[in-house]
Scaffold this motif. Structure first.
Motif, PDB file in Angstrom:
ATOM      1  N   VAL A 122      69.831  53.412  15.286  1.00  0.00           N
ATOM      2  CA  VAL A 122      70.836  53.738  14.274  1.00  0.00           C
ATOM      3  C   VAL A 122      70.696  55.205  13.887  1.00  0.00           C
ATOM      4  CG1 VAL A 122      70.951  51.403  13.343  1.00  0.00           C
ATOM      5  CG2 VAL A 122      69.317  53.017  12.374  1.00  0.00           C
ATOM      6  N   LYS A 123      71.820  55.801  13.519  1.00  0.00           N
ATOM      7  CA  LYS A 123      71.838  57.182  13.035  1.00  0.00           C
ATOM      8  C   LYS A 123      72.261  57.167  11.576  1.00  0.00           C
ATOM      9  CE  LYS A 123      74.941  60.130  14.604  1.00  0.00           C
ATOM     10  NZ  LYS A 123      75.644  61.116  15.453  1.00  0.00           N
ATOM     11  N   GLU A 124      71.525  57.915  10.741  1.00  0.00           N
ATOM     12  CA  GLU A 124      71.743  57.880   9.299  1.00  0.00           C
ATOM     13  C   GLU A 124      71.730  59.298   8.734  1.00  0.00           C
ATOM     14  OE1 GLU A 124      69.311  53.760   8.350  1.00  0.00           O
ATOM     15  OE2 GLU A 124      68.196  55.611   8.734  1.00  0.00           O
ATOM     16  N   SER A 125      72.367  59.440   7.563  1.00  0.00           N
ATOM     17  CA  SER A 125      72.335  60.709   6.832  1.00  0.00           C
ATOM     18  C   SER A 125      71.521  60.532   5.564  1.00  0.00           C
ATOM     19  CB  SER A 125      73.757  61.164   6.483  1.00  0.00           C
ATOM     20  OG  SER A 125      74.476  61.484   7.651  1.00  0.00           O
ATOM     21  N   HIS A 126      70.758  61.561   5.211  1.00  0.00           N
ATOM     22  CA  HIS A 126      69.914  61.521   4.022  1.00  0.00           C
ATOM     23  C   HIS A 126      70.137  62.787   3.211  1.00  0.00           C
ATOM     24  CE1 HIS A 126      67.665  58.282   6.055  1.00  0.00           C
ATOM     25  NE2 HIS A 126      67.736  59.061   7.134  1.00  0.00           N
ATOM     26  N   ASN A 127      70.080  62.657   1.896  1.00  0.00           N
ATOM     27  CA  ASN A 127      70.148  63.823   1.019  1.00  0.00           C
ATOM     28  C   ASN A 127      68.739  64.334   0.760  1.00  0.00           C
ATOM     29  OD1 ASN A 127      72.977  63.875   0.658  1.00  0.00           O
ATOM     30  ND2 ASN A 127      72.846  62.200  -0.818  1.00  0.00           N
ATOM     31  N   THR A 128      68.515  65.601   1.076  1.00  0.00           N
ATOM     32  CA  THR A 128      67.206  66.221   0.861  1.00  0.00           C
ATOM     33  C   THR A 128      67.377  67.459  -0.011  1.00  0.00           C
ATOM     34  OG1 THR A 128      67.348  67.656   2.809  1.00  0.00           O
ATOM     35  CG2 THR A 128      66.502  65.420   3.151  1.00  0.00           C
ATOM     36  N   SER A 129      66.263  68.086  -0.341  1.00  0.00           N
ATOM     37  CA  SER A 129      66.316  69.302  -1.157  1.00  0.00           C
ATOM     38  C   SER A 129      67.051  70.428  -0.444  1.00  0.00           C
ATOM     39  CB  SER A 129      64.891  69.755  -1.510  1.00  0.00           C
ATOM     40  OG  SER A 129      64.131  69.968  -0.324  1.00  0.00           O
ATOM     41  N   LYS A 130      67.067  70.362   0.899  1.00  0.00           N
ATOM     42  CA  LYS A 130      67.779  71.370   1.677  1.00  0.00           C
ATOM     43  C   LYS A 130      69.226  70.990   1.946  1.00  0.00           C
ATOM     44  CE  LYS A 130      63.525  72.707   4.092  1.00  0.00           C
ATOM     45  NZ  LYS A 130      62.869  72.850   5.425  1.00  0.00           N
ATOM     46  N   GLY A 131      69.637  69.824   1.439  1.00  0.00           N
ATOM     47  CA  GLY A 131      70.986  69.341   1.691  1.00  0.00           C
ATOM     48  C   GLY A 131      70.965  68.114   2.581  1.00  0.00           C
ATOM     49  N   PRO A 132      72.147  67.621   2.985  1.00  0.00           N
ATOM     50  CA  PRO A 132      72.198  66.416   3.822  1.00  0.00           C
ATOM     51  C   PRO A 132      71.619  66.665   5.213  1.00  0.00           C
ATOM     52  CG  PRO A 132      74.403  67.342   3.495  1.00  0.00           C
ATOM     53  CD  PRO A 132      73.473  68.125   2.649  1.00  0.00           C
TER      54      PRO A 132
END
Length: 280
Positions: A122-132
């Motif tokens: 699976v491919k997912e997007s995550h929100n991090t301090s550097k952005g998505p």
């Protein structure tokens, strides 16, 4: 039949043909798979390619072994003892696959389908301090094995087909657009439908990319596993330290040589003051 009826009939036939074409194309796209194990110099490693619309959408290259516990009767035919079957994924296995924008799957069958491996990515997007940020991972492993198969299972009690599944798996995590590479062995535990049995899956020499392949039959930039990076550092660290030590020695010798040359060129002042009269 009048002209309008013939036109309607032609349109209807055209629609049916288009539907059949799309259905056939979909089936062919799902079945566009190749086993390229013969290209590998490692006799234990398989290379699988899934292609859709004439281009590669999933590539997987790895060696896999499964350690499967199973029960046999003890010599008294009263007690049960546990044996282990070591099952390797053999070259030339049958392969199926499918690709999606956020989900891809690889299925492999061998020994007349006595064994089957399914790997879901699976491919997912995550929100991090550097952005998505987008990553992909191995989210599920399923291994089906038949203990009626006599090559690996001898005198198995309650022989038959069993399914072993992973639980809450998050393995091979890789930034989107990159391939995952790891030479070191990686172990994944699978819970079997055979009561109180745990199957161990061992992957090695892994190179996988289930999404965003840019060039046909070519992996994208590698994302190395932490174990490989650590081993590479351990291999190169002595070389780096040796180079630094050599550089320090060279610099020290150079400074000594320059200092010695400058000292030799200086005028020597006699310590005995009586010698001053000879100077001038």
């Amino acid at each position: 039949m009048d002209l309008r009826g013939r036109a309607f009939s032609s349109v209807y036939r055209l629609r049916v043909l288009l539907m059949l074409f799309h259905t056939t194309a979909g089936i062919m796209a799902e079945q566009e798979v190749e086993n390229l194990s013969g290209l590998s110099t490692n006799p234990e490693k398989d290379i699988f390619v899934v292609r859709e619309n004439g281009t590669t959408c999933l590539m997987a290259e790895f060696a896999a072994k499964f350690i499967v516990p199973y029960d046999v009767w003890a010599s008294n035919y009263v007690d049960l003892i546990t044996e282990q079957a070591d099952i390797s994924l053999t070259r030339g296995a049958e392969v199926k696959g499918r690709c999606g924008h956020n989900e891809s799957e690889l299925q492999v069958f061998w020994v007349d389908r006595a064994y089957a491996l399914k790997m879901l990515f699976v491919k997912e997007s995550h929100n991090t301090s550097k952005g998505p940020e987008a990553t992909w991972r191995l989210s599920k492993v399923q291994f089906v094995y038949d203990s009626l198969e006599k090559t690996h299972f001898k005198d198995a009690v309650s022989a038959g087909k069993h399914t072993a599944n992973s639980h809450h798996l998050s393995a091979l995590v890789t930034p989107a657009g990159k391939s995952y590479q790891c030479q070191a062995q990686q172990t994944i535990s699978l819970a079997s439908s055979d009561p109180q049995k745990t199957v161990t899956m061992i992957l090695s020499a892994v190179h996988i990319q289930p999404f965003d392949i840019i060039s046909d039959f070519v992996f994208s930039e590698e994302h190395k596993c932490p174990v490989d990076e650590r081993e590479q550092l351990e291999e190169t660290l002595p070389l780096i330290l040796g180079l630094i030590l050599g550089l320090v020695i060279v610099v020290t010798l150079a400074i000594y040589h320059i200092h010695h040359k400058m000292t030799a060129n200086q005028v020597q002042i006699p310590r005995d003051q009586s010698q001053y009269k000879h100077m001038g």
